[in-house]
Design a protein around this motif. Structure first.
Motif, PDB file in Angstrom:
ATOM      1  N   GLU A   3      38.470  30.007  42.563  1.00  0.00           N
ATOM      2  CA  GLU A   3      38.097  29.205  43.728  1.00  0.00           C
ATOM      3  C   GLU A   3      38.889  29.585  44.975  1.00  0.00           C
ATOM      4  O   GLU A   3      38.502  29.251  46.078  1.00  0.00           O
ATOM      5  N   TYR A   4      39.986  30.288  44.801  1.00  0.00           N
ATOM      6  CA  TYR A   4      40.802  30.709  45.942  1.00  0.00           C
ATOM      7  C   TYR A   4      40.599  32.179  46.303  1.00  0.00           C
ATOM      8  O   TYR A   4      41.332  32.720  47.123  1.00  0.00           O
ATOM      9  N   ALA A   5      39.615  32.833  45.706  1.00  0.00           N
ATOM     10  CA  ALA A   5      39.395  34.262  45.959  1.00  0.00           C
ATOM     11  C   ALA A   5      39.108  34.525  47.432  1.00  0.00           C
ATOM     12  O   ALA A   5      39.630  35.479  48.014  1.00  0.00           O
ATOM     13  N   GLY A   6      38.289  33.691  48.051  1.00  0.00           N
ATOM     14  CA  GLY A   6      37.985  33.870  49.471  1.00  0.00           C
ATOM     15  C   GLY A   6      39.221  33.729  50.337  1.00  0.00           C
ATOM     16  O   GLY A   6      39.418  34.476  51.301  1.00  0.00           O
ATOM     17  N   PHE A   7      40.067  32.763  49.974  1.00  0.00           N
ATOM     18  CA  PHE A   7      41.305  32.559  50.722  1.00  0.00           C
ATOM     19  C   PHE A   7      42.206  33.780  50.616  1.00  0.00           C
ATOM     20  O   PHE A   7      42.785  34.228  51.607  1.00  0.00           O
ATOM     21  N   PHE A   8      42.326  34.337  49.421  1.00  0.00           N
ATOM     22  CA  PHE A   8      43.188  35.502  49.239  1.00  0.00           C
ATOM     23  C   PHE A   8      42.630  36.735  49.950  1.00  0.00           C
ATOM     24  O   PHE A   8      43.391  37.542  50.468  1.00  0.00           O
ATOM     25  N   HIS A   9      41.307  36.858  50.000  1.00  0.00           N
ATOM     26  CA  HIS A   9      40.717  37.966  50.757  1.00  0.00           C
ATOM     27  C   HIS A   9      41.008  37.813  52.248  1.00  0.00           C
ATOM     28  O   HIS A   9      41.312  38.790  52.934  1.00  0.00           O
ATOM     29  N   GLN A  10      40.922  36.580  52.750  1.00  0.00           N
ATOM     30  CA  GLN A  10      41.260  36.343  54.155  1.00  0.00           C
ATOM     31  C   GLN A  10      42.740  36.599  54.410  1.00  0.00           C
ATOM     32  O   GLN A  10      43.112  37.158  55.445  1.00  0.00           O
ATOM     33  N   LEU A  11      43.565  36.188  53.473  1.00  0.00           N
ATOM     34  CA  LEU A  11      45.000  36.420  53.602  1.00  0.00           C
ATOM     35  C   LEU A  11      45.305  37.914  53.618  1.00  0.00           C
ATOM     36  O   LEU A  11      46.115  38.387  54.425  1.00  0.00           O
ATOM     37  N   LEU A  12      44.645  38.661  52.754  1.00  0.00           N
ATOM     38  CA  LEU A  12      44.834  40.112  52.715  1.00  0.00           C
ATOM     39  C   LEU A  12      44.370  40.755  54.019  1.00  0.00           C
ATOM     40  O   LEU A  12      45.076  41.591  54.593  1.00  0.00           O
ATOM     41  N   ALA A  13      43.208  40.361  54.507  1.00  0.00           N
ATOM     42  CA  ALA A  13      42.694  40.930  55.758  1.00  0.00           C
ATOM     43  C   ALA A  13      43.594  40.554  56.934  1.00  0.00           C
ATOM     44  O   ALA A  13      43.891  41.394  57.795  1.00  0.00           O
ATOM     45  N   GLY A  14      44.040  39.316  56.985  1.00  0.00           N
ATOM     46  CA  GLY A  14      44.934  38.890  58.064  1.00  0.00           C
ATOM     47  C   GLY A  14      46.268  39.612  58.015  1.00  0.00           C
ATOM     48  O   GLY A  14      46.808  40.012  59.052  1.00  0.00           O
ATOM     49  N   SER A  15      46.790  39.796  56.820  1.00  0.00           N
ATOM     50  CA  SER A  15      48.054  40.526  56.674  1.00  0.00           C
ATOM     51  C   SER A  15      47.890  41.984  57.073  1.00  0.00           C
ATOM     52  O   SER A  15      48.763  42.564  57.724  1.00  0.00           O
ATOM     53  N   ALA A  16      46.777  42.582  56.686  1.00  0.00           N
ATOM     54  CA  ALA A  16      46.524  43.979  57.051  1.00  0.00           C
ATOM     55  C   ALA A  16      46.395  44.119  58.561  1.00  0.00           C
ATOM     56  O   ALA A  16      46.935  45.059  59.154  1.00  0.00           O
ATOM     57  N   ALA A  17      45.694  43.184  59.193  1.00  0.00           N
ATOM     58  CA  ALA A  17      45.558  43.239  60.652  1.00  0.00           C
ATOM     59  C   ALA A  17      46.912  43.044  61.323  1.00  0.00           C
ATOM     60  O   ALA A  17      47.242  43.740  62.290  1.00  0.00           O
ATOM     61  N   SER A  18      47.698  42.126  60.804  1.00  0.00           N
ATOM     62  CA  SER A  18      49.028  41.899  61.374  1.00  0.00           C
ATOM     63  C   SER A  18      49.925  43.107  61.163  1.00  0.00           C
ATOM     64  O   SER A  18      50.723  43.450  62.037  1.00  0.00           O
ATOM     65  N   LEU A  19      49.797  43.755  60.025  1.00  0.00           N
ATOM     66  CA  LEU A  19      50.587  44.956  59.759  1.00  0.00           C
ATOM     67  C   LEU A  19      50.233  46.057  60.752  1.00  0.00           C
ATOM     68  O   LEU A  19      51.112  46.758  61.248  1.00  0.00           O
ATOM     69  N   GLY A  20      48.954  46.179  61.071  1.00  0.00           N
ATOM     70  CA  GLY A  20      48.541  47.172  62.055  1.00  0.00           C
ATOM     71  C   GLY A  20      49.124  46.898  63.424  1.00  0.00           C
ATOM     72  O   GLY A  20      49.613  47.799  64.104  1.00  0.00           O
ATOM     73  N   VAL A  21      49.095  45.647  63.841  1.00  0.00           N
ATOM     74  CA  VAL A  21      49.652  45.278  65.143  1.00  0.00           C
ATOM     75  C   VAL A  21      51.170  45.463  65.137  1.00  0.00           C
ATOM     76  O   VAL A  21      51.747  45.987  66.092  1.00  0.00           O
ATOM     77  N   LEU A  22      51.814  45.045  64.067  1.00  0.00           N
ATOM     78  CA  LEU A  22      53.263  45.200  63.961  1.00  0.00           C
ATOM     79  C   LEU A  22      53.655  46.673  63.984  1.00  0.00           C
ATOM     80  O   LEU A  22      54.595  47.073  64.665  1.00  0.00           O
ATOM     81  N   SER A  23      52.909  47.480  63.270  1.00  0.00           N
ATOM     82  CA  SER A  23      53.194  48.909  63.249  1.00  0.00           C
ATOM     83  C   SER A  23      52.982  49.534  64.622  1.00  0.00           C
ATOM     84  O   SER A  23      53.760  50.390  65.048  1.00  0.00           O
TER      85      SER A  23
END
Length: 101
Positions: A3-23
């Motif tokens: 039931e939390y799969a969608g949340f974890f996918h959003q978390l992964l995408a948000g973290s990846a986007a933040s990693l790109g900006v941070l980098s």
């Protein structure tokens, strides 16, 4: 996780986007503490102020050249997929920088 799969996918995408900006921010910020060492006469990589200015502007040339193809690719494969593909590339690049310094 079901039931939390969608949340974890959003978390992964948000973290990846933040990693790109941070980098991207690190690309511009890493030079500040090392500038005095690069300009010192006993530097491992001796540079004058003109060479340092060229080194500082090189990421902008990359941004200029890569923006249009990246936008077209993002339209073709999707923005989230593009972010998820680019984040590991940034990470690998920083691992190389840290390893070969």
């Amino acid at each position: 996780l079901g039931e939390y799969a969608g949340f974890f996918h959003q978390l992964l995408a948000g973290s990846a986007a933040s990693l790109g900006v941070l980098s991207s921010a690190f690309i511009y910020a890493w030079v500040t503490p090392i500038l005095p060492r690069l300009l010192a006469p006993d530097s491992e990589i001796p540079m004058d102020s003109e060479q340092v200015s060229w080194m500082l502007i090189m990421p902008e040339f990359g941004n200029l050249i890569s923006a249009l193809p990246a936008g077209i690719l993002a339209d073709h494969i999707g923005r989230k997929t593009m972010i998820l593909i680019s984040a590991p590339i940034f990470l690998i690049g920083w691992i190389f920088i840290l390893y070969f310094k």
